[in-house]
Design a protein around this motif. Structure first.
Motif, PDB file in Angstrom:
ATOM      1  N   VAL A  46     100.896 -16.090  27.969  1.00 26.83           N
ATOM      2  CA  VAL A  46     100.327 -16.901  29.223  1.00 26.83           C
ATOM      3  C   VAL A  46     100.477 -18.203  29.223  1.00 26.83           C
ATOM      4  O   VAL A  46     100.175 -18.534  27.914  1.00 26.83           O
ATOM      5  CB  VAL A  46      99.174 -16.265  29.834  1.00 26.83           C
ATOM      6  N   LYS A  47     100.697 -18.995  30.044  1.00 25.84           N
ATOM      7  CA  LYS A  47     100.738 -20.691  29.874  1.00 25.84           C
ATOM      8  C   LYS A  47      99.324 -21.153  30.372  1.00 25.84           C
ATOM      9  O   LYS A  47      98.800 -20.775  31.469  1.00 25.84           O
ATOM     10  CB  LYS A  47     101.940 -21.125  30.769  1.00 25.84           C
ATOM     11  N   ILE A  48      98.886 -21.951  29.525  1.00 28.36           N
ATOM     12  CA  ILE A  48      97.475 -22.533  29.730  1.00 28.36           C
ATOM     13  C   ILE A  48      97.442 -24.004  29.572  1.00 28.36           C
ATOM     14  O   ILE A  48      98.454 -24.390  28.698  1.00 28.36           O
ATOM     15  CB  ILE A  48      96.528 -21.722  28.848  1.00 28.36           C
ATOM     16  N   THR A  49      96.864 -24.789  30.317  1.00 32.35           N
ATOM     17  CA  THR A  49      96.612 -26.229  29.777  1.00 32.35           C
ATOM     18  C   THR A  49      95.499 -26.369  29.256  1.00 32.35           C
ATOM     19  O   THR A  49      94.326 -25.706  29.605  1.00 32.35           O
ATOM     20  CB  THR A  49      96.649 -27.076  31.171  1.00 32.35           C
ATOM     21  N   LEU A  50      95.435 -26.935  28.125  1.00 32.85           N
ATOM     22  CA  LEU A  50      94.074 -26.947  27.245  1.00 32.85           C
ATOM     23  C   LEU A  50      94.133 -28.523  27.233  1.00 32.85           C
ATOM     24  O   LEU A  50      94.792 -29.442  26.988  1.00 32.85           O
ATOM     25  CB  LEU A  50      94.733 -26.616  25.869  1.00 32.85           C
ATOM     26  N   THR A  51      92.457 -29.011  27.609  1.00 29.59           N
ATOM     27  CA  THR A  51      92.012 -30.364  27.542  1.00 29.59           C
ATOM     28  C   THR A  51      90.992 -30.398  26.229  1.00 29.59           C
ATOM     29  O   THR A  51      90.170 -29.206  26.400  1.00 29.59           O
ATOM     30  CB  THR A  51      91.886 -30.771  28.701  1.00 29.59           C
ATOM     31  N   MET A  52      90.966 -31.597  25.872  1.00 30.57           N
ATOM     32  CA  MET A  52      89.810 -31.617  24.644  1.00 30.57           C
ATOM     33  C   MET A  52      89.374 -33.057  24.860  1.00 30.57           C
ATOM     34  O   MET A  52      90.244 -33.997  24.945  1.00 30.57           O
ATOM     35  CB  MET A  52      90.513 -31.419  23.345  1.00 30.57           C
ATOM     36  N   ASN A  53      88.143 -33.216  24.656  1.00 25.46           N
ATOM     37  CA  ASN A  53      87.437 -34.560  24.295  1.00 25.46           C
ATOM     38  C   ASN A  53      86.364 -34.533  23.325  1.00 25.46           C
ATOM     39  O   ASN A  53      86.216 -33.360  22.769  1.00 25.46           O
ATOM     40  CB  ASN A  53      86.981 -35.272  25.866  1.00 25.46           C
ATOM     41  N   ASP A  54      85.578 -35.321  23.336  1.00 27.09           N
ATOM     42  CA  ASP A  54      84.413 -35.565  22.138  1.00 27.09           C
ATOM     43  C   ASP A  54      83.571 -34.288  22.514  1.00 27.09           C
ATOM     44  O   ASP A  54      82.758 -34.082  21.759  1.00 27.09           O
ATOM     45  CB  ASP A  54      83.786 -36.686  22.008  1.00 27.09           C
ATOM     46  N   LYS A  55      83.494 -33.673  23.633  1.00 28.21           N
ATOM     47  CA  LYS A  55      82.285 -32.658  24.102  1.00 28.21           C
ATOM     48  C   LYS A  55      82.966 -31.362  23.894  1.00 28.21           C
ATOM     49  O   LYS A  55      82.214 -30.288  23.948  1.00 28.21           O
ATOM     50  CB  LYS A  55      81.906 -33.115  25.633  1.00 28.21           C
ATOM     51  N   GLY A  56      84.110 -31.157  23.515  1.00 24.16           N
ATOM     52  CA  GLY A  56      84.949 -29.951  23.415  1.00 24.16           C
ATOM     53  C   GLY A  56      86.132 -29.599  24.255  1.00 24.16           C
ATOM     54  O   GLY A  56      86.784 -30.690  24.364  1.00 24.16           O
ATOM     55  N   SER A  57      86.426 -28.511  24.299  1.00 30.35           N
ATOM     56  CA  SER A  57      87.754 -28.072  24.967  1.00 30.35           C
ATOM     57  C   SER A  57      87.858 -27.309  26.245  1.00 30.35           C
ATOM     58  O   SER A  57      86.445 -26.662  26.254  1.00 30.35           O
ATOM     59  CB  SER A  57      88.833 -27.342  24.101  1.00 30.35           C
ATOM     60  N   LEU A  58      88.418 -27.296  27.212  1.00 27.49           N
ATOM     61  CA  LEU A  58      88.405 -26.469  28.404  1.00 27.49           C
ATOM     62  C   LEU A  58      89.814 -26.244  28.524  1.00 27.49           C
ATOM     63  O   LEU A  58      90.806 -26.801  28.023  1.00 27.49           O
ATOM     64  CB  LEU A  58      88.014 -27.286  29.593  1.00 27.49           C
ATOM     65  N   PHE A  59      89.956 -24.903  29.258  1.00 22.14           N
ATOM     66  CA  PHE A  59      91.321 -24.488  29.404  1.00 22.14           C
ATOM     67  C   PHE A  59      91.404 -24.078  30.891  1.00 22.14           C
ATOM     68  O   PHE A  59      90.722 -23.721  31.609  1.00 22.14           O
ATOM     69  CB  PHE A  59      91.595 -23.285  28.591  1.00 22.14           C
TER      70      PHE A  59
END
Length: 119
Positions: free
Chosen positions: A75-88
């Protein structure tokens, strides 16, 4: 840390179950859609974890994750990350041009009554 973003094809190995989401919502007295859904996924031989609220995935997206876990299909996901963690997020393969948003004309309906009706 600046926000990083990447799009990946992943194999879902675990998803928070509907029963667990309902239990968390009840324990915290919140709407189930406010509960974070955690996924474990593989990219190559490595396994990773990320999460996002059920409301951002939507019913269709959550079902897609459950189905992908069962089938083993990527499955294709978009993963984001910053200093607080990751979201998908589930990647959206739909591509919409600005012109597409204006392709259907707005119907104008004059629903004003005649001033003469007041007399």
């Amino acid at each position: 840390m600046e926000k990083k973003r990447t799009e990946l094809d992943v194999v879902i190995t675990a998803v928070t179950s509907p029963n667990r989401i309902a239990a968390i919502a009840e324990e915290q007295a919140i709407n189930p859609q406010e509960v974070f859904v955690r996924i474990n996924f593989k990219v190559g031989e490595k396994e990773f974890t990320s999460s996002n609220k059920l409301r951002f995935l939507g019913q269709e997206g959550y079902q897609k994750l459950l189905d992908a876990k069962e089938s083993g299909d990527p499955v294709k996901i978009t993963l984001t990350m910053n200093d607080k963690g990751s979201l998908f997020y589930l990647a959206n393969d739909m591509h919409v041009e600005v012109a597409d948003l204006f392709s259907t004309p707005v119907e104008r309906v004059d629903n004003r009554a005649s001033i003469a009706d007041l007399f």
